[in-house]
Design a protein around this motif. Structure first.
Motif, PDB file in Angstrom:
ATOM      1  N   TRP A 128      11.120  -8.576  21.962  1.00 43.98           N
ATOM      2  CA  TRP A 128      10.290  -8.986  20.825  1.00 43.98           C
ATOM      3  C   TRP A 128       9.888  -7.769  19.987  1.00 43.98           C
ATOM      4  CZ3 TRP A 128       8.455 -13.050  18.087  1.00 43.98           C
ATOM      5  CH2 TRP A 128       7.270 -12.924  17.390  1.00 43.98           C
ATOM      6  N   ILE A 160      18.891  -8.935  25.453  1.00 43.16           N
ATOM      7  CA  ILE A 160      19.072 -10.393  25.499  1.00 43.16           C
ATOM      8  C   ILE A 160      20.089 -10.763  26.587  1.00 43.16           C
ATOM      9  CG2 ILE A 160      19.993 -12.358  24.189  1.00 43.16           C
ATOM     10  CD1 ILE A 160      18.809 -10.693  21.704  1.00 43.16           C
ATOM     11  N   GLY A 166      19.920 -16.099  15.634  1.00 40.75           N
ATOM     12  CA  GLY A 166      20.077 -14.672  15.928  1.00 40.75           C
ATOM     13  C   GLY A 166      21.511 -14.213  15.683  1.00 40.75           C
ATOM     14  N   SER A 167      22.490 -15.026  16.123  1.00 38.22           N
ATOM     15  CA  SER A 167      23.901 -14.641  15.939  1.00 38.22           C
ATOM     16  C   SER A 167      24.280 -14.674  14.462  1.00 38.22           C
ATOM     17  CB  SER A 167      24.819 -15.581  16.716  1.00 38.22           C
ATOM     18  OG  SER A 167      24.427 -15.598  18.043  1.00 38.22           O
ATOM     19  N   GLY A 190      12.590  -6.595  17.982  1.00 42.70           N
ATOM     20  CA  GLY A 190      12.768  -7.559  16.884  1.00 42.70           C
ATOM     21  C   GLY A 190      11.817  -7.271  15.733  1.00 42.70           C
ATOM     22  N   VAL A 191      10.547  -6.984  16.054  1.00 45.52           N
ATOM     23  CA  VAL A 191       9.563  -6.686  14.988  1.00 45.52           C
ATOM     24  C   VAL A 191      10.009  -5.424  14.223  1.00 45.52           C
ATOM     25  CG1 VAL A 191       7.161  -6.078  14.488  1.00 45.52           C
ATOM     26  CG2 VAL A 191       7.668  -7.813  16.209  1.00 45.52           C
ATOM     27  N   SER A 220      15.348 -17.220  27.372  1.00 51.70           N
ATOM     28  CA  SER A 220      14.123 -17.555  28.107  1.00 51.70           C
ATOM     29  C   SER A 220      14.116 -19.033  28.489  1.00 51.70           C
ATOM     30  CB  SER A 220      12.904 -17.224  27.249  1.00 51.70           C
ATOM     31  OG  SER A 220      12.986 -17.925  26.043  1.00 51.70           O
ATOM     32  N   HIS A 252      14.433 -16.947  12.522  1.00 53.81           N
ATOM     33  CA  HIS A 252      14.708 -16.552  13.912  1.00 53.81           C
ATOM     34  C   HIS A 252      13.398 -16.183  14.619  1.00 53.81           C
ATOM     35  CE1 HIS A 252      16.555 -14.615  17.346  1.00 53.81           C
ATOM     36  NE2 HIS A 252      16.146 -13.419  16.981  1.00 53.81           N
ATOM     37  N   LEU A 253      12.552 -15.433  13.904  1.00 53.30           N
ATOM     38  CA  LEU A 253      11.241 -15.063  14.453  1.00 53.30           C
ATOM     39  C   LEU A 253      10.435 -16.336  14.778  1.00 53.30           C
ATOM     40  CD1 LEU A 253       8.973 -12.287  13.081  1.00 53.30           C
ATOM     41  CD2 LEU A 253       8.007 -14.494  13.511  1.00 53.30           C
ATOM     42  N   LEU A 283      24.399  -9.419   8.870  1.00 47.69           N
ATOM     43  CA  LEU A 283      24.152  -7.968   8.789  1.00 47.69           C
ATOM     44  C   LEU A 283      25.478  -7.212   8.773  1.00 47.69           C
ATOM     45  CD1 LEU A 283      21.082  -7.641  11.156  1.00 47.69           C
ATOM     46  CD2 LEU A 283      21.148  -6.982   8.758  1.00 47.69           C
ATOM     47  N   HIS A 338      18.624  -4.638  21.125  1.00 42.71           N
ATOM     48  CA  HIS A 338      18.157  -6.034  21.128  1.00 42.71           C
ATOM     49  C   HIS A 338      19.157  -6.922  21.882  1.00 42.71           C
ATOM     50  CE1 HIS A 338      15.423  -8.984  19.393  1.00 42.71           C
ATOM     51  NE2 HIS A 338      16.429  -9.693  18.911  1.00 42.71           N
ATOM     52  N   ARG A 350      11.584 -19.307  15.426  1.00 42.41           N
ATOM     53  CA  ARG A 350      12.196 -19.991  16.583  1.00 42.41           C
ATOM     54  C   ARG A 350      11.704 -19.361  17.887  1.00 42.41           C
ATOM     55  NH1 ARG A 350      13.985 -19.147  21.270  1.00 42.41           N
ATOM     56  NH2 ARG A 350      15.661 -17.686  20.907  1.00 42.41           N
ATOM     57  N   VAL A 351      11.716 -18.015  17.941  1.00 42.73           N
ATOM     58  CA  VAL A 351      11.291 -17.315  19.153  1.00 42.73           C
ATOM     59  C   VAL A 351       9.804 -17.590  19.410  1.00 42.73           C
ATOM     60  CG1 VAL A 351      11.020 -15.050  20.220  1.00 42.73           C
ATOM     61  CG2 VAL A 351      13.068 -15.538  18.880  1.00 42.73           C
ATOM     62  N   LEU A 396      22.310 -14.102  12.040  1.00 44.08           N
ATOM     63  CA  LEU A 396      21.679 -12.907  11.463  1.00 44.08           C
ATOM     64  C   LEU A 396      22.561 -11.675  11.717  1.00 44.08           C
ATOM     65  CD1 LEU A 396      19.165 -11.961  10.079  1.00 44.08           C
ATOM     66  CD2 LEU A 396      17.951 -12.006  12.233  1.00 44.08           C
ATOM     67  N   PHE A 429      19.013 -21.857  18.297  1.00 41.51           N
ATOM     68  CA  PHE A 429      19.303 -20.625  19.029  1.00 41.51           C
ATOM     69  C   PHE A 429      20.557 -19.926  18.485  1.00 41.51           C
ATOM     70  CE2 PHE A 429      16.377 -20.780  22.710  1.00 41.51           C
ATOM     71  CZ  PHE A 429      15.764 -21.987  22.427  1.00 41.51           C
ATOM     72  N   ARG A 472      10.186 -10.470  28.282  1.00 45.46           N
ATOM     73  CA  ARG A 472      10.935 -10.182  27.045  1.00 45.46           C
ATOM     74  C   ARG A 472      10.074  -9.527  25.967  1.00 45.46           C
ATOM     75  NH1 ARG A 472      12.561 -14.555  29.493  1.00 45.46           N
ATOM     76  NH2 ARG A 472      14.756 -14.744  30.053  1.00 45.46           N
TER      77      ARG A 472
HETATM   78  C1  HEM Z   1      18.455  -7.676  12.868  1.00 49.14           C
HETATM   79  C2  HEM Z   1      17.823  -8.707  13.226  1.00 49.14           C
HETATM   80  C3  HEM Z   1      18.044  -9.512  14.510  1.00 49.14           C
HETATM   81  C4  HEM Z   1      19.197  -9.839  15.177  1.00 49.14           C
HETATM   82  C5  HEM Z   1      20.619  -9.473  14.803  1.00 49.14           C
HETATM   83  C6  HEM Z   1      18.803 -10.647  16.312  1.00 49.14           C
HETATM   84  C7  HEM Z   1      19.678 -11.229  17.216  1.00 49.14           C
HETATM   85  C8  HEM Z   1      19.302 -12.053  18.265  1.00 49.14           C
HETATM   86  C9  HEM Z   1      20.191 -12.865  19.048  1.00 49.14           C
HETATM   87  C10 HEM Z   1      21.704 -12.973  18.863  1.00 49.14           C
HETATM   88  C11 HEM Z   1      19.424 -13.515  19.975  1.00 49.14           C
HETATM   89  C12 HEM Z   1      19.921 -14.550  21.031  1.00 49.14           C
HETATM   90  C13 HEM Z   1      20.116 -15.914  20.361  1.00 49.14           C
HETATM   91  C14 HEM Z   1      18.863 -16.481  19.758  1.00 49.14           C
HETATM   92  O1  HEM Z   1      17.862 -16.608  20.464  1.00 49.14           O
HETATM   93  O2  HEM Z   1      18.892 -16.741  18.531  1.00 49.14           O
HETATM   94  C15 HEM Z   1      18.064 -13.066  19.817  1.00 49.14           C
HETATM   95  C16 HEM Z   1      17.003 -13.396  20.654  1.00 49.14           C
HETATM   96  C17 HEM Z   1      15.733 -12.887  20.518  1.00 49.14           C
HETATM   97  N1  HEM Z   1      15.229 -12.265  19.409  1.00 49.14           N
HETATM   98 FE1  HEM Z   1      16.314 -11.520  17.892  1.00 49.14          FE
HETATM   99  N2  HEM Z   1      17.432 -10.739  16.344  1.00 49.14           N
HETATM  100  C18 HEM Z   1      16.933 -10.081  15.248  1.00 49.14           C
HETATM  101  C19 HEM Z   1      15.611 -10.008  14.852  1.00 49.14           C
HETATM  102  C20 HEM Z   1      14.550 -10.438  15.629  1.00 49.14           C
HETATM  103  C21 HEM Z   1      13.179 -10.495  15.221  1.00 49.14           C
HETATM  104  C22 HEM Z   1      12.702 -10.165  13.788  1.00 49.14           C
HETATM  105  C23 HEM Z   1      12.450 -10.893  16.302  1.00 49.14           C
HETATM  106  C24 HEM Z   1      10.972 -11.115  16.416  1.00 49.14           C
HETATM  107  C25 HEM Z   1      10.068 -10.387  15.870  1.00 49.14           C
HETATM  108  C26 HEM Z   1      13.361 -11.114  17.396  1.00 49.14           C
HETATM  109  C27 HEM Z   1      13.020 -11.463  18.688  1.00 49.14           C
HETATM  110  C28 HEM Z   1      13.903 -11.968  19.634  1.00 49.14           C
HETATM  111  C29 HEM Z   1      13.547 -12.374  21.001  1.00 49.14           C
HETATM  112  C30 HEM Z   1      12.180 -12.201  21.691  1.00 49.14           C
HETATM  113  C31 HEM Z   1      14.707 -12.960  21.555  1.00 49.14           C
HETATM  114  C32 HEM Z   1      14.852 -13.564  22.983  1.00 49.14           C
HETATM  115  C33 HEM Z   1      14.396 -15.001  22.854  1.00 49.14           C
HETATM  116  C34 HEM Z   1      14.654 -15.853  24.075  1.00 49.14           C
HETATM  117  O3  HEM Z   1      15.258 -15.400  25.039  1.00 49.14           O
HETATM  118  O4  HEM Z   1      14.229 -17.007  23.994  1.00 49.14           O
HETATM  119  N3  HEM Z   1      14.632 -10.877  16.943  1.00 49.14           N
HETATM  120  N4  HEM Z   1      18.013 -12.198  18.747  1.00 49.14           N
END
Ligand code: HEM
Length: 409
Positions: A126, A214, A45-46, A129-130, A220, A108-109, A52, A210, A111-112, A48, A42, A122
């Motif tokens: 998502w 979150i 995402g951070s 994120g796409v 989640s 990261h994708l 960036l 995003h 993992r989610v 990433l 988890f 959520r």
């Molecule tokens: C610039 C790119 C991105 C950044 C900076 C970013 C950042 C983050 C961060 C910091 C989190 C919370 C910590 C974690 O779950 O890792 C998160 C959660 C999430 N991200 Fe991203 N993300 C990015 C791209 C994406 C992509 C490509 C997807 C999917 C297609 C996505 C879908 C999600 C979802 C659905 C959550 C919530 C997951 C949960 O609550 O379990 N993200 N993202």
């Protein structure tokens, strides 16, 4: 009494603004508990987000010396690489950053996807994120041309030819994309504007949205969507710890390692710069960046007009995943085996296509024999023994010319 600058600044601000609600909101947010199942995965995402930020910083530094015209672009990249103090390192960090960001976005994708984090409520997180994934790939596509060397130029020629095969809109789309009928000066201008203005603005806005989503929904849980989401007290009762310091420390450690890896790669393996782009000489062995190799290879097996529509279709299918394809209430990976098997099979096909694309049109040494891989990626044994330089995985013809792959700022 000793002067305390933090207190002085706070007093100064408090005399002018009502800070209490802001401080309370920040404290509440940062100490919100994260569920007990949250682990190192988890932190992706951070990491990433941090990469960036570094990428935007190195990109701005490169802009100081880069000149986006067919006459000057190549020389300006040469100037950055050989004359500007530490210019080579900034360029190298920007180049390696682009690869690491794609790797991390995909991890990261994944993992989610594994933890069912895209499910109600959520779906919008998502979807954003796409869109972010598409933007990241857009950065790779437009950045590839900017060094204006032979690989950059001809790679873009090949990549922009495919969309033209779509009836009616195809040729128009291509012309709009490259600013004419051939990749030339106007193409560089367009790609530059998209790379340094349009995509960064879209990226910053969508990363903000995003992160806001979150923080709003929290991480989640593993319980099903048919049960109410656990509140802070319930998460604490189930063993969840406050975000600050527990998960924040984990995030910081992962970011530290990622930036260390980026700087090590940038220092040890600076990108190559080939010969200046020449529209009259087509070099052999031109291939796109590794993350476009599956799409590139697919075009060799299916009609172009079909193949060119597959990558956007994959993004649309991903977007529709929570609303069309995985509507069950389960989040726990063990209760979503079918979805995970289908996703793993799709990922395996994409990786296999990428591998074929990488091997195609090269000579490789495998198990003591040397093979010529044809354009479709099929091996043909050429002779016993290992040919010199045959296992490097770079296009054979490109090796003979002394060219490298990549090199995009
Ligand atoms: C610039 C790119 C991105 C950044 C900076 C970013 C950042 C983050 C961060 C910091 C989190 C919370 C910590 C974690 O779950 O890792 C998160 C959660 C999430 N991200 Fe991203 N993300 C990015 C791209 C994406 C992509 C490509 C997807 C999917 C297609 C996505 C879908 C999600 C979802 C659905 C959550 C919530 C997951 C949960 O609550 O379990 N993200 N993202």
């Amino acid at each position: 009494m000793k002067w305390n600058p933090t207190k002085a600044l706070r007093d100064w601000l408090e005399a002018r603004f009502e800070l209490e609600p802001v401080v309370r909101l920040l404290r509440e947010n940062l100490t919100k508990p994260v569920p007990a199942h949250v682990n190192w995965l988890f932190t992706l995402g951070s990491v990433l987000a941090a990469l960036l930020a570094v990428q935007l910083f190195t990109g701005v530094l490169l802009m100081v010396h880069y000149k986006p015209s067919g006459q000057e672009a190549f020389q300006s990249v040469q100037h950055i690489t050989y004359d500007v103090p530490l210019g080579w390192l900034i360029r190298s960090a920007h180049n390696w950053g682009s690869h690491l960001i794609v790797v991390l976005a995909l991890l990261h994708l994944a993992r989610v996807l594994v933890y069912g984090g895209y499910k109600k409520p959520r779906e919008l997180t998502w979807g954003v994120g796409v869109a972010l994934l598409a933007i990241i790939l857009g950065f790779g596509f437009t950045g590839y041309l900017l060094p204006w060397d032979q690989v950059a130029y001809w790679g873009t020629v090949v990549a922009t030819e495919a969309p033209a095969s779509i009836p009616v809109v195809g040729p128009l789309t291509r012309e709009f994309m490259i600013g004419g009928t051939e990749v030339a000066d106007p193409t560089l201008g367009r790609f530059y504007v998209v790379h340094v203005i349009l995509l960064p603005v879209a990226l910053i806005a969508l990363v903000g949205l995003h992160l806001l989503l979150i923080r709003y929904h929290g991480t989640s849980p593993l319980s099903g969507t048919d049960q109410p989401e656990p509140g802070a007290d319930e998460i604490r009762r189930q063993g969840g710890k406050p975000f600050l310091p527990h998960h924040a420390l984990r995030d910081s450690a992962a970011i530290y390692v990622a930036i260390g890896a980026l700087m090590s790669l940038a220092l040890l393996l600076p990108p190559h710069l080939g010969d200046m782009a020449d529209p009259l000489i087509t070099p052999p062995g031109i291939k796109p960046e590794w993350y476009f190799l599956p799409a590139y290879q697919l075009l060799k097996y299916v009609p172009e007009v079909v193949g060119v529509q597959v990558p956007p279709l994959v993004l649309v299918l991903l977007l529709l995943l929570p609303i069309l394809f995985d509507r069950s209430s389960h989040r726990h990976p063990r209760r979503r085996l079918r979805v995970l098997v289908v996703a793993t099979a799709a990922a395996a096909v994409i990786c296999f296509l990428g591998l074929l694309g990488h091997l195609s049109d090269t000579q490789q040494a495998l198990l003591g024999k040397t093979y010529d891989f044809d354009v479709l990626g099929r091996p043909h044994a050429v002779k016993e023994g290992v040919a010199e330089g045959g296992s490097s995985g770079r296009p054979q013809a490109a090796q003979e010319q002394g060219m490298g792959e990549g090199g995009a700022p």
